[in-house]
Scaffold this active site. Structure first.
Site, short mmCIF file in Angstrom:
data_model
loop_
_atom_site.label_atom_id
_atom_site.label_comp_id
_atom_site.label_asym_id
_atom_site.label_seq_id
_atom_site.Cartn_x
_atom_site.Cartn_y
_atom_site.Cartn_z
N THR A 119 11.47 -5.21 -16.32
CA THR A 119 12.88 -5.08 -16.71
C THR A 119 13.74 -4.49 -15.59
OG1 THR A 119 12.43 -2.92 -17.70
CG2 THR A 119 12.35 -4.82 -19.16
N GLY A 120 13.09 -4.08 -14.50
CA GLY A 120 13.86 -3.58 -13.35
C GLY A 120 14.51 -4.73 -12.60
N LYS A 129 10.15 -0.43 -23.60
CA LYS A 129 10.96 -1.63 -23.73
C LYS A 129 10.16 -2.80 -24.32
CE LYS A 129 14.49 -0.22 -20.59
NZ LYS A 129 15.19 -0.34 -19.31
N GLU A 138 6.83 0.13 -0.71
CA GLU A 138 6.57 0.75 0.58
C GLU A 138 6.64 2.27 0.40
OE1 GLU A 138 9.21 -0.69 3.57
OE2 GLU A 138 8.20 0.35 5.18
N TYR A 167 5.53 -14.40 7.84
CA TYR A 167 6.57 -15.41 7.57
C TYR A 167 6.81 -16.28 8.80
CZ TYR A 167 7.99 -12.58 3.50
OH TYR A 167 8.04 -11.88 2.33
N GLU A 196 -2.22 -5.38 13.44
CA GLU A 196 -1.31 -4.59 14.27
C GLU A 196 -1.99 -3.28 14.64
OE1 GLU A 196 1.82 -4.81 11.37
OE2 GLU A 196 1.48 -2.78 10.64
N HIS A 226 5.95 0.64 9.82
CA HIS A 226 4.82 0.68 8.89
C HIS A 226 4.13 2.03 9.06
CE1 HIS A 226 4.18 -3.96 8.61
NE2 HIS A 226 5.10 -3.53 7.78
#
Lengths: 381, 290
Positions: free
Chosen positions: B17-18, B43, B98, B159, B209, B247
């Site tokens: 619901t966020g 909810k 994160e 990506y 990385e 990160h």
């Protein structure tokens, strides 16, 4: 975030880890009215290591020596960081010095207890010169710290069991500090051992997990106090991460993710371009945030050119272009701004950049083309 | 074929619901992912984009037979959400947030192993098996079905790689976001056996990385157990020491631990093809017959 010793000592005190009494001063006037047991130690408080070698730790036998030591230490420079505070503690002459720490073991994904009866020196040094004297124990987070851990460490190190009650209590306190304090490192070196088994922490080293600072709001003010790069603080206000890189670098990189920032720096470096700083926009940046980020990037006196490298997923390329335009309208710059983006609304973004009609704002279609533009005319077409 | 997520995945969205949860539920449904249920305490009984909402994961799982969950909740609630999903015996739990504290993730990591649960993330874009389903927030338009399996600590580098691969007509079996944190729920070495065993994956790509030792662990596993060709990129060779590069997990130690050079050396020694950039990954993949 690394805590300075005086701050780490506050943690130690809060968790009942015994150590010599002490206080911290920012200038000589703060010595007035303090009750001091001589001889004492004066220790420079700096967010970097190597203070002993730099002359930042001095004994003082009386009031005159104390003032002289404080005068020498306050304001001194250690690895480019100015010392703003000095810690004054009672001098302890231990019979023996041990080493005890709990650190994050990234590979095992557990806390790791490190114990050595050869304390005082750097543990890396001890590991090299006396490898047999270091005992390590991984703590399964599901089990936590159990009483047999202390027994194991002492037994393995060949220490007289008479120390066990004190040691077990101390390890328990250090573990609670590590856990509740969200530490990546909680280190006592040296751990002073008196003949009667009394243990005292003579130094305190604590590193706190930045991701957990919300659970330790008292450290947020300390973080701002320690940070001496104003652009880091400015970035924080704008919701952007400012990362200082190569002090000799001339290109500033702006990107929308940590991975992309590192890749950009790598590609630039391979082509002889050093990056002075990098700014991480995070995901979904608006034109407003992009414009503000470019402003912060260019307010760095070392920045001779800006390279914006975006892969547009959640972040839209037209917002990035609009942000650059917004910055040029409001502030403007003659320095090269090379923009490379790919992904969502790329065509619209290119149109916006072209319509700016600024010679120093260049769109490049690819990472290597960007490097070329920066390397050749430092961005000028 | 693919791994972890496919047309048989019946997903629970925690925090449905966020704002983020609702938006990405819509996106996942648009990609034909079977989102079976949502969970937001207090909810229960509502619907979000037609998906029924429950108060707890246990109730959602019992009512719908869901077999995976993804937590679209802020970092400070992430560990709690993952524990709840593990405790409902779901075999796969993903987390996207994160800045989840290390202390939280140490507990989650070891609890997951004791409960035979696979946790992906946090600080992860999720998992996508192109053309089948996605559990996460990745922009799915750039992905295409194919035979390259990818796992990455970075969303943007993944990506970029996927975009370039797809543009060259090279599709992907599954892309896994391991996440950029110091303590991932699943590391490369945890996902490698799945790609190695998947008949639909012909080439494995690792986008690593600086920081930690997950690339080295992967290298050791590959050397012993993986026959398929592996390509790896390690970002951050020129990053400054002792500084986290955004990160939380991307940091070279003051002693040089976690450096790109050490990781590349270990990977190269295991017979992995080392790429210097996303474009380089595509070049190598083509050379390997992708």
């Amino acid at each position: 975030m690394d805590l300075m010793e005086y701050k780490a000592r506050e943690y130690f005190e809060a968790f009942g880890i015994p150590g010599p009494k002490g206080f911290v001063v920012g200038d000589l006037a703060e010595l007035e009215g303090k009750v001091i047991d001589y001889p004492c130690m004066v220790k420079a408080q700096a967010p970097v290591g190597g203070r002993g070698k730099a002359g930042g730790i001095r004994p003082a036998g009386d009031a005159a020596e104390l003032r002289a030591a404080c005068r020498a230490i306050l304001g001194m420079d250690i690895k480019g960081r100015k010392v703003k505070k000095a810690l004054i503690t009672a001098q302890v002459r231990p019979a023996r010095e041990w080493y005890l720490a709990i650190a994050l073991d990234r590979a095992a994904k557990t806390p790791l207890v490190i114990f050595s009866p050869a304390g005082g020196m750097e543990i890396e040094e001890a590991a090299r010169t006396q490898p047999g004297t270091i005992v390590k124990l991984n703590l399964d987070p599901v089990f936590g710290l159990r009483s047999y851990a202390a027994t194991y460490l002492l037994s393995k190190a060949g220490i007289d069991p008479k120390y066990a009650p004190q040691f077990r209590d101390l390890l328990g306190r250090l573990h609670r500090l590590f856990h509740e304090g969200d530490c990546l490192l909680a280190e006592i070196n040296p751990l002073a051992v008196a003949g009667d088994g009394t243990l005292q922490a003579l130094d305190a080293k604590v590193t706190v997990d930045d991701s957990a600072l919300y659970r330790h709001p008292e450290l947020l003010a300390f973080r701002d106090e320690v940070e001496d790069n104003p652009l880091v603080a400015e970035g924080r206000k704008a919701g952007v991460l400012f990362i200082p890189c190569d002090p000799a670098g001339t290109v500033t990189v702006i990107s929308n993710g940590s991975g992309m920032i590192m890749s950009s720096i790598d590609v630039l470096a391979k082509n002889g371009l050093a990056v002075g700083a990098a700014l991480d926009l995070g995901g979904g940046a608006t034109a407003g945030r992009v414009g503000e980020t470019v402003r912060i990037a260019l307010s760095d006196p070392g920045a001779k050119a800006v390279f914006i490298n975006i892969f547009g997923g959640i972040t839209r390329c037209d917002e990035v272009a609009a942000g650059v335009g917004d910055f040029m309208d409001r502030h403007g710059t003659g320095k090269p701004v090379v923009v490379r983006f790919e992904g969502t609304n790329k065509e619209k973004g290119v149109e916006i950049l072209n319509s700016l009609n600024r010679d120093n704002v260049v769109f490049v279609d690819g990472l290597y083309e960007g490097v070329e533009a920066l390397a050749k005319g430092r961005g000028a077409p | 074929m693919s791994i972890l997520v496919d047309e048989n995945t019946r997903l629970i969205v925690q925090g449905i619901t966020g704002r983020e949860g609702a938006f990405h539920t819509e996106q996942m449904l648009a990609y034909h992912t079977r989102v079976a249920a949502g969970v937001t305490p207090g909810k229960g009984g509502r619907r979000v984009h037609g998906v029924p909402v429950f108060n707890t994961v246990r109730e959602a799982a019992e009512a719908t037979g869901a077999n995976a969950s993804i937590a679209f909740v802020p970092a400070r609630f992430t560990a709690e959400s993952v524990y709840e999903a593990m405790d409902a015996d779901l075999p796969l739990v993903l987390a996207v947030a994160e800045h989840v504290p290390v202390m939280d993730m140490m507990g989650v990591h070891h609890a997951a192993r004791k409960r035979n649960c696979r946790v992906i993330g946090p600080n992860s874009f999720g998992v996508i098996s192109p053309g089948k389903a996605k559990a996460g927030f990745m922009a799915h338009r750039i992905f295409a079905p194919g035979r390259v399996g990818i796992m990455s600590r970075s969303a943007t580098n993944c990506y970029e790689t996927v975009y370039l691969l797809t543009r060259e007509g090279i599709g992907q079996s599954t892309c896994v976001g391991n996440g950029g944190d110091a303590i991932p729920g699943s590391a490369f070495v945890d996902i490698l056996p799945l790609f190695a065993a998947d008949p639909g994956t012909e080439i494995i790509v690792i986008i690593g990385e600086i920081g930690g030792g997950e690339e080295e662990l992967a290298a050791a596993y590959i050397k012993e157990r993986v026959e398929k060709p592996v390509i790896a990129l390690v970002a951050g060779r020129n990053s400054p020491r002792g500084r986290s590069m955004g990160h939380a997990g991307a940091i070279i130690g003051a002693d040089g631990g976690g450096s790109a050079e050490r990781k590349e050396e270990a990977l190269r020694e295991a017979g992995v093809h080392i790429a210097e950039s996303a474009a380089d990954i595509v070049k190598i993949a083509k050379r390997l017959g992708a």
